[in-house]
Each structure stands twice: as C-alpha cells, then as structure tokens.
Motif scaffolding. Structure first.
Motif, PDB file in Angstrom:
ATOM      1  N   LEU A  27      32.909  62.968  78.293  1.00  0.00           N
ATOM      2  CA  LEU A  27      33.250  64.107  79.133  1.00  0.00           C
ATOM      3  C   LEU A  27      32.722  65.407  78.518  1.00  0.00           C
ATOM      4  N   THR A  28      31.543  65.333  77.959  1.00  0.00           N
ATOM      5  CA  THR A  28      30.925  66.511  77.352  1.00  0.00           C
ATOM      6  C   THR A  28      30.792  67.634  78.386  1.00  0.00           C
ATOM      7  N   ASN A  29      31.257  68.817  78.015  1.00  0.00           N
ATOM      8  CA  ASN A  29      31.196  70.016  78.869  1.00  0.00           C
ATOM      9  C   ASN A  29      32.039  69.903  80.145  1.00  0.00           C
ATOM     10  N   ALA A  30      32.861  68.888  80.247  1.00  0.00           N
ATOM     11  CA  ALA A  30      33.660  68.692  81.467  1.00  0.00           C
ATOM     12  C   ALA A  30      34.707  69.788  81.632  1.00  0.00           C
ATOM     13  N   ASP A  31      34.988  70.126  82.891  1.00  0.00           N
ATOM     14  CA  ASP A  31      36.024  71.104  83.219  1.00  0.00           C
ATOM     15  C   ASP A  31      37.260  70.343  83.695  1.00  0.00           C
ATOM     16  N   LEU A  32      38.291  70.296  82.836  1.00  0.00           N
ATOM     17  CA  LEU A  32      39.530  69.591  83.157  1.00  0.00           C
ATOM     18  C   LEU A  32      40.726  70.502  82.911  1.00  0.00           C
ATOM     19  N   ILE A  33      40.550  71.779  83.182  1.00  0.00           N
ATOM     20  CA  ILE A  33      41.605  72.758  82.950  1.00  0.00           C
ATOM     21  C   ILE A  33      42.849  72.387  83.750  1.00  0.00           C
ATOM     22  N   GLY A  34      43.996  72.361  83.056  1.00  0.00           N
ATOM     23  CA  GLY A  34      45.270  72.118  83.716  1.00  0.00           C
ATOM     24  C   GLY A  34      45.522  70.680  84.106  1.00  0.00           C
ATOM     25  N   SER A  35      44.663  69.750  83.703  1.00  0.00           N
ATOM     26  CA  SER A  35      44.848  68.343  84.065  1.00  0.00           C
ATOM     27  C   SER A  35      46.013  67.721  83.291  1.00  0.00           C
ATOM     28  N   ASN A  36      46.610  66.690  83.881  1.00  0.00           N
ATOM     29  CA  ASN A  36      47.729  66.000  83.254  1.00  0.00           C
ATOM     30  C   ASN A  36      47.243  64.654  82.727  1.00  0.00           C
ATOM     31  N   LEU A  37      47.055  64.576  81.423  1.00  0.00           N
ATOM     32  CA  LEU A  37      46.566  63.365  80.772  1.00  0.00           C
ATOM     33  C   LEU A  37      47.620  62.784  79.837  1.00  0.00           C
ATOM     34  N   THR A  38      48.870  63.008  80.182  1.00  0.00           N
ATOM     35  CA  THR A  38      49.982  62.510  79.370  1.00  0.00           C
ATOM     36  C   THR A  38      49.852  61.007  79.146  1.00  0.00           C
ATOM     37  N   GLN A  39      50.008  60.597  77.911  1.00  0.00           N
ATOM     38  CA  GLN A  39      49.993  59.181  77.520  1.00  0.00           C
ATOM     39  C   GLN A  39      48.672  58.479  77.838  1.00  0.00           C
ATOM     40  N   SER A  40      47.642  59.215  78.140  1.00  0.00           N
ATOM     41  CA  SER A  40      46.346  58.593  78.417  1.00  0.00           C
ATOM     42  C   SER A  40      45.702  58.118  77.116  1.00  0.00           C
ATOM     43  N   ASP A  41      44.837  57.109  77.247  1.00  0.00           N
ATOM     44  CA  ASP A  41      44.143  56.564  76.088  1.00  0.00           C
ATOM     45  C   ASP A  41      42.731  57.129  76.053  1.00  0.00           C
ATOM     46  N   ASN A  43      40.904  57.251  73.071  1.00  0.00           N
ATOM     47  CA  ASN A  43      40.354  56.949  71.756  1.00  0.00           C
ATOM     48  C   ASN A  43      38.831  56.869  71.829  1.00  0.00           C
ATOM     49  N   HIS A  44      38.173  57.464  70.830  1.00  0.00           N
ATOM     50  CA  HIS A  44      36.711  57.519  70.739  1.00  0.00           C
ATOM     51  C   HIS A  44      36.060  58.254  71.922  1.00  0.00           C
ATOM     52  N   ALA A  45      36.848  58.995  72.690  1.00  0.00           N
ATOM     53  CA  ALA A  45      36.280  59.757  73.812  1.00  0.00           C
ATOM     54  C   ALA A  45      35.423  60.901  73.283  1.00  0.00           C
ATOM     55  N   VAL A  46      34.384  61.262  74.046  1.00  0.00           N
ATOM     56  CA  VAL A  46      33.509  62.374  73.683  1.00  0.00           C
ATOM     57  C   VAL A  46      33.866  63.548  74.598  1.00  0.00           C
ATOM     58  N   LEU A  47      34.496  64.558  74.005  1.00  0.00           N
ATOM     59  CA  LEU A  47      34.958  65.719  74.762  1.00  0.00           C
ATOM     60  C   LEU A  47      34.353  67.008  74.205  1.00  0.00           C
ATOM     61  N   THR A  48      33.145  66.900  73.710  1.00  0.00           N
ATOM     62  CA  THR A  48      32.469  68.048  73.104  1.00  0.00           C
ATOM     63  C   THR A  48      32.338  69.189  74.113  1.00  0.00           C
ATOM     64  N   PHE A  49      32.800  70.364  73.708  1.00  0.00           N
ATOM     65  CA  PHE A  49      32.752  71.580  74.537  1.00  0.00           C
ATOM     66  C   PHE A  49      33.458  71.418  75.895  1.00  0.00           C
ATOM     67  N   ALA A  50      34.363  70.477  75.986  1.00  0.00           N
ATOM     68  CA  ALA A  50      35.118  70.297  77.233  1.00  0.00           C
ATOM     69  C   ALA A  50      36.133  71.421  77.399  1.00  0.00           C
ATOM     70  N   TYR A  51      36.465  71.716  78.653  1.00  0.00           N
ATOM     71  CA  TYR A  51      37.469  72.730  78.957  1.00  0.00           C
ATOM     72  C   TYR A  51      38.785  72.014  79.273  1.00  0.00           C
ATOM     73  N   ALA A  65      38.516  60.718  68.616  1.00  0.00           N
ATOM     74  CA  ALA A  65      37.901  61.471  69.711  1.00  0.00           C
ATOM     75  C   ALA A  65      37.062  62.622  69.152  1.00  0.00           C
ATOM     76  N   ILE A  66      35.995  62.960  69.857  1.00  0.00           N
ATOM     77  CA  ILE A  66      35.129  64.073  69.450  1.00  0.00           C
ATOM     78  C   ILE A  66      35.454  65.262  70.341  1.00  0.00           C
ATOM     79  N   LEU A  67      36.099  66.245  69.742  1.00  0.00           N
ATOM     80  CA  LEU A  67      36.541  67.435  70.475  1.00  0.00           C
ATOM     81  C   LEU A  67      35.904  68.697  69.896  1.00  0.00           C
ATOM     82  N   SER A  68      34.779  68.539  69.243  1.00  0.00           N
ATOM     83  CA  SER A  68      34.140  69.694  68.615  1.00  0.00           C
ATOM     84  C   SER A  68      33.761  70.731  69.666  1.00  0.00           C
TER      85      SER A  68
END
Length: 326
Positions: A27-41, A43-51, A65-68
C-alpha cells in the motif's frame, strides 16, 4: 483482500476493514485516512509513505511492516503489535501507542511528539534522532530496555517509572524531563543534557553519565552505585540521601551541590570541584578526595575519618566538628 480491492472500496466511501487479512499487502503511498483497521493482520505489509492519519489500528498486527515515511498522526495504535516494524521517518504526532509493542522496531528520525506512549514496549528499538518534543507528553511506565535513543529530543518528557535498563541515551536532551522512579541501570547517558531533570528515587546503578550536564537536577534518594560521573556537571544539583557507593566522580563539578545524608563510601572524587557544596551528615567512608577543591565545602557532622584528602584545597572548609579551615 488485495491492495486494488481495498483501495477501490475505500475510494467508494467504505472505511470499515476490521479484522481483515492483509499480510504482505503493498500500500505504498496509499490514502487510507480515517480507515478502521482494528485487529487487521498487516504483517510484512508495505505502507511506505502511506497516509494513515486518524486511522484505527488498535490491536492490529504490524510485525515487520514497512511504515517508513508513513503519516500516522493522531492514529490509534492501542496495543498494536509493531515488533520489528520499520518506522524510519514516520509521523506519529499525537498517536495513541498505549500498550503497543515496538520492540526491535526501527524508528530513526520518527516524529513522536505528543504521542501517548504509556506502557509501550520499545525494548531494543532504534530511536536515534527521534523527536518526542511536545507539551504534556506522557511516557509513564514505558518499556525502553536496550532502546537506542542517541540524540533523541526528550525535553520535558514524563518518563516516570519507565524502564530504560541498558538503553543508549548518549547525547540525548532530557532537560526538565521527569525520570522519577525510573530504572536506568547500566544505561548510557554520556554527554546527555539533564539540566533541571527530576531523577528522584531513580535507579542509576552502573549508569554512564560521563560529561553529562546535570545542572540543578534533582537526584534525591537516587541510587548511583558504581555510576560513572567523570567530568559531569552537577552544579547546584540536589543529591540528598543519594547512594553513591563506589561512584566515579573524578573531575566532576559539584559547585553548590547538596549531598546531605548522601552515602559516598569508596566514591572517587579526585580533582572534583566541590566549592560551596553541602554534605551535612554525609557518609564518606574511604572516599577519595585527593586534589579535590573543597573551598567552603560544608562537612558538618559528616563521617569522613577514613576519607583521603591529601593535596585537596581546603580553604574555608567546614570540618565535621563545625570548625573552619584557615
């Protein structure tokens, strides 16, 4: 659910992704502002520069997870698992990280200003250059065992009761921080700034405070057994009832410091500057004060019969019996 489906549903206005299996998703550069990801899995997700501003990631699995560079400001990461996650340069301003597991995480240059880190676990985390600066921030009970906090900005931080055992805080700025009852056993605080910091009842056994600035710091009842305080600045510091057994204070500056009832058995104070210091009823059994500057130092009722004072400067020093050296 793959990345394309998730983003399409989000763009359509859906925010609820509770408990979804998103392991390894990109989900690199993805816009997920305000999303509800409670208890989601994730692991090892790529969230580089995600919102992920204001996203709910409570109890989420973000191990590895990569959240750099990701924006997680005001996000909810309550009890989230971020073990071994990459948060290099991530923005976590105002994030809720209570109870989160960030052990072994990489958080270099991360912005944690205003984050709630109560009971968060940063054991072994790399927090070099991280920014914690914000008014009224609280990290009470945070676990930072072995954390790398070199150069971190922790001015005014509330670290009451925090576990910083063997952490590396070399060069960190902790001025006016509260470290009451904190555990800093074997921590590295060399060259750290601790001016006006509160270390009352803290455990500083075998801590490295060489060259540290502790001017006007409050260390009442602190344990500094075998601490390294060589060339530390302790001007006007308060160490009443402190335990300094075998502490190394060579070349330390203790001008106008208060060490009433302090325990300094076998402490090394060679070449230390104790001008105008007050050590009323202090215990200095076999303490080494050779070549120390004891000008106007007050040793009223102190026990120093076995202390070494050869070649010390004693002009105006008040002896244990109350008499004054010429």
């Amino acid at each position: 659910m793959n990345a394309q489906e998730l983003l399409q549903r989000y763009d359509a206005g859906e925010l609820n992704f509770v408990g979804k299996n998103l392991g390894g998703i990109n989900l690199t550069n993805a816009d997920l502002i305000g999303s509800n990801l409670t208890q989601s899995d994730l692991n090892h997700a790529v969230l580089t520069f995600a919102y992920l501003n204001r996203a709910n990631l409570s109890y989420a699995n973000l191990t590895y997870a990569i959240l750099s560079g990701a924006n997680l400001s005001q996000s909810n990461l309550l009890n989230a698992n971020l073990r071994d996650a990459d948060l290099h340069g991530a923005i976590l301003c105002g994030a809720d990280l209570r109870g989160a597991d960030l052990s072994l995480a990489i958080a270099l240059d991360a912005n944690l200003s205003g984050a709630d880190l109560r009971n968060a676990n940063f054991s072994g985390a790399d927090l070099r250059g991280a920014n914690f600066r914000e008014e009224k921030r609280t990290y009470e009970g945070a676990i930072l065992r072995g954390a790398d906090l070199r150069g971190a900005d922790l001015r005014g931080a509330n670290l009451t009761g925090a576990d910083l055992t063997r952490s590396n805080l070399a060069g960190a700025n902790l001025s006016e921080a509260s470290l009451r009852e904190a555990t800093l056993t074997q921590a590295n605080l060399s060259d750290a700034i601790l001016t006006r910091a509160f270390l009352t009842d803290a455990n500083l056994t075998e801590v490295n405070l060489s060259h540290a600035d502790l001017k006007d710091a409050k260390l009442n009842r602190s344990t500094l057994t075998q601490a390294n305080l060589t060339r530390a600045n302790l001007n006007e510091a308060t160490l009443n009832h402190a335990k300094l057994h075998k502490a190394d204070l060579t070349h330390a500056t203790l001008t106008r410091a208060k060490l009433n009832h302090a325990e300094l058995t076998r402490a090394n104070l060679q070449h230390a500057n104790l001008i105008d210091a007050v050590l009323v009823e202090a215990y200095l059994g076999r303490a080494d004060l050779r070549h120390a500057n004891l000008t106007h130092t007050n040793f009223t009722r102190a026990e120093m019969s076995s202390a070494l004072v050869r070649n010390a400067i004693v002009q105006g020093m008040i002896r244990p019996d109350g008499t004054v050296e010429d």
